[in-house]
Design a protein around this motif. Structure first.
Motif, PDB file in Angstrom:
ATOM      1  N   SER A 191       3.263   7.251  -3.370  1.00 27.72           N
ATOM      2  CA  SER A 191       3.048   7.130  -5.008  1.00 27.72           C
ATOM      3  C   SER A 191       3.559   5.840  -5.546  1.00 27.72           C
ATOM      4  O   SER A 191       2.766   5.448  -6.587  1.00 27.72           O
ATOM      5  CB  SER A 191       3.839   8.475  -5.450  1.00 27.72           C
ATOM      6  OG  SER A 191       3.621   8.473  -7.073  1.00 27.72           O
TER       7      SER A 191
ATOM      8  N   TYR B  74       1.360   2.954  -4.787  1.00 31.78           N
ATOM      9  CA  TYR B  74       0.229   2.992  -5.565  1.00 31.78           C
ATOM     10  C   TYR B  74      -0.059   2.646  -6.851  1.00 31.78           C
ATOM     11  O   TYR B  74      -0.575   2.115  -7.263  1.00 31.78           O
ATOM     12  CB  TYR B  74      -0.681   4.662  -5.609  1.00 31.78           C
ATOM     13  CG  TYR B  74      -2.114   4.752  -5.868  1.00 31.78           C
ATOM     14  CD1 TYR B  74      -2.957   4.354  -5.405  1.00 31.78           C
ATOM     15  CD2 TYR B  74      -2.155   5.076  -7.104  1.00 31.78           C
ATOM     16  CE1 TYR B  74      -4.214   4.429  -5.826  1.00 31.78           C
ATOM     17  CE2 TYR B  74      -3.205   5.133  -7.775  1.00 31.78           C
ATOM     18  CZ  TYR B  74      -4.428   4.989  -7.287  1.00 31.78           C
ATOM     19  OH  TYR B  74      -5.868   4.932  -7.851  1.00 31.78           O
ATOM     20  N   LYS B  75       1.438   3.028  -7.738  1.00 29.62           N
ATOM     21  CA  LYS B  75       1.375   2.872  -8.997  1.00 29.62           C
ATOM     22  C   LYS B  75       1.771   1.101  -9.194  1.00 29.62           C
ATOM     23  O   LYS B  75       1.524   0.627 -10.228  1.00 29.62           O
ATOM     24  CB  LYS B  75       2.582   3.453  -9.558  1.00 29.62           C
ATOM     25  CG  LYS B  75       2.273   5.211  -9.664  1.00 29.62           C
ATOM     26  CD  LYS B  75       3.335   5.907 -10.131  1.00 29.62           C
ATOM     27  CE  LYS B  75       3.091   7.288 -10.310  1.00 29.62           C
ATOM     28  NZ  LYS B  75       4.352   8.034 -10.422  1.00 29.62           N
ATOM     29  N   ASN B  76       2.686   0.687  -8.154  1.00 31.74           N
ATOM     30  CA  ASN B  76       3.212  -0.495  -8.403  1.00 31.74           C
ATOM     31  C   ASN B  76       2.498  -1.778  -7.750  1.00 31.74           C
ATOM     32  O   ASN B  76       2.591  -2.835  -8.000  1.00 31.74           O
ATOM     33  CB  ASN B  76       4.779  -0.769  -7.995  1.00 31.74           C
ATOM     34  CG  ASN B  76       5.476   0.304  -8.804  1.00 31.74           C
ATOM     35  OD1 ASN B  76       5.173   0.474  -9.969  1.00 31.74           O
ATOM     36  ND2 ASN B  76       6.355   0.830  -8.155  1.00 31.74           N
ATOM     37  N   ASP B  77       1.632  -1.456  -6.706  1.00 34.90           N
ATOM     38  CA  ASP B  77       1.180  -2.732  -5.998  1.00 34.90           C
ATOM     39  C   ASP B  77      -0.643  -2.379  -5.860  1.00 34.90           C
ATOM     40  O   ASP B  77      -1.119  -1.676  -5.714  1.00 34.90           O
ATOM     41  CB  ASP B  77       1.540  -2.450  -4.479  1.00 34.90           C
ATOM     42  CG  ASP B  77       1.074  -3.729  -3.857  1.00 34.90           C
ATOM     43  OD1 ASP B  77       0.351  -4.636  -4.310  1.00 34.90           O
ATOM     44  OD2 ASP B  77       1.549  -3.864  -2.426  1.00 34.90           O
ATOM     45  N   PRO B  78      -1.025  -3.753  -6.770  1.00 37.18           N
ATOM     46  CA  PRO B  78      -2.441  -3.487  -6.920  1.00 37.18           C
ATOM     47  C   PRO B  78      -3.225  -3.546  -5.638  1.00 37.18           C
ATOM     48  O   PRO B  78      -4.310  -2.959  -5.585  1.00 37.18           O
ATOM     49  CB  PRO B  78      -2.940  -4.667  -7.794  1.00 37.18           C
ATOM     50  CG  PRO B  78      -1.544  -5.650  -7.824  1.00 37.18           C
ATOM     51  CD  PRO B  78      -0.364  -4.657  -7.312  1.00 37.18           C
TER      52      PRO B  78
ATOM     53  N   ARG C 130      -3.102  -0.188  -4.136  1.00 40.24           N
ATOM     54  CA  ARG C 130      -3.988   0.771  -4.941  1.00 40.24           C
ATOM     55  C   ARG C 130      -5.383   0.576  -4.785  1.00 40.24           C
ATOM     56  O   ARG C 130      -6.290   1.621  -4.623  1.00 40.24           O
ATOM     57  CB  ARG C 130      -3.798   0.425  -6.489  1.00 40.24           C
ATOM     58  CG  ARG C 130      -4.669   1.353  -7.521  1.00 40.24           C
ATOM     59  CD  ARG C 130      -4.203   1.311  -9.025  1.00 40.24           C
ATOM     60  NE  ARG C 130      -2.892   0.713  -9.138  1.00 40.24           N
ATOM     61  CZ  ARG C 130      -2.299  -0.335  -9.667  1.00 40.24           C
ATOM     62  NH1 ARG C 130      -3.228  -1.157  -9.638  1.00 40.24           N
ATOM     63  NH2 ARG C 130      -1.064  -0.529  -9.871  1.00 40.24           N
ATOM     64  N   GLN C 131      -5.998  -0.778  -4.580  1.00 42.28           N
ATOM     65  CA  GLN C 131      -7.291  -1.184  -4.125  1.00 42.28           C
ATOM     66  C   GLN C 131      -7.878  -0.642  -2.791  1.00 42.28           C
ATOM     67  O   GLN C 131      -8.785  -0.134  -2.678  1.00 42.28           O
ATOM     68  CB  GLN C 131      -7.325  -2.545  -4.213  1.00 42.28           C
ATOM     69  CG  GLN C 131      -8.835  -3.235  -3.936  1.00 42.28           C
ATOM     70  CD  GLN C 131      -9.054  -4.607  -3.969  1.00 42.28           C
ATOM     71  OE1 GLN C 131      -8.036  -5.573  -3.955  1.00 42.28           O
ATOM     72  NE2 GLN C 131     -10.336  -5.111  -3.923  1.00 42.28           N
TER      73      GLN C 131
ATOM     74  N   ASP D  92      -8.133   3.187  -3.136  1.00 45.07           N
ATOM     75  CA  ASP D  92      -9.196   3.550  -3.682  1.00 45.07           C
ATOM     76  C   ASP D  92     -10.546   3.263  -2.898  1.00 45.07           C
ATOM     77  O   ASP D  92     -11.480   4.163  -2.870  1.00 45.07           O
ATOM     78  CB  ASP D  92      -9.447   2.812  -5.197  1.00 45.07           C
ATOM     79  CG  ASP D  92      -8.470   3.218  -6.068  1.00 45.07           C
ATOM     80  OD1 ASP D  92      -7.752   4.286  -5.868  1.00 45.07           O
ATOM     81  OD2 ASP D  92      -8.064   2.577  -7.084  1.00 45.07           O
TER      82      ASP D  92
END
Length: 129
Positions: free
Chosen positions: A52, A55-59, A62-63, A66
């Protein structure tokens, strides 16, 4: 780290936290890392919290997450493989597209599919449920 052993990890959004029942002093217990069940629960909590936070802090994470979720969703939406069993307009088995005895289509999966289709048709014809 001490808050993990007390089970105070906040893994929910504010909305989800509101919908969760509040822990009271009687329902709250310390997780013992020497106990196998509690150790697994702690590791799961740590894993969820780490993912979590990433996912919130590292783009980039997150990419990537996704993209992985999109791949899994696309794979789930793929159409099923066309059946080897041919059916007529009434839904009765009329034949097969490829031999299930010899050749590349002679797999257990195709044989089982044909056997189940024939069994279902026979049961339907004789009124067996």
């Amino acid at each position: 780290m001490n808050d993990l052993f007390e089970g105070n990890v906040n893994l929910f959004d504010e909305q989800e936290a509101e919908s969760q029942p509040q822990a009271t002093a009687t329902t709250k217990r310390k997780l013992n890392p020497k106990n196998d069940k509690d150790a697994r629960e702690l590791m799961t909590l740590l894993q969820i919290k780490a993912m979590s936070d990433l996912y919130k802090n590292d783009p980039l994470v997150r990419q990537d997450m996704d993209a992985q979720a999109a791949k899994e969703a696309a794979k789930a939406l793929q159409q099923a493989k066309e059946s080897n069993v041919k059916r007529d307009a009434l839904g009765n088995v009329s034949g097969i597209n490829h031999s299930v005895v010899t050749g590349v289509h002679a797999t257990v999966k195709n044989q089982v599919e044909l056997a189940k289709a024939l069994q279902a048709e026979t049961y339907k014809r004789h009124g067996i449920q």
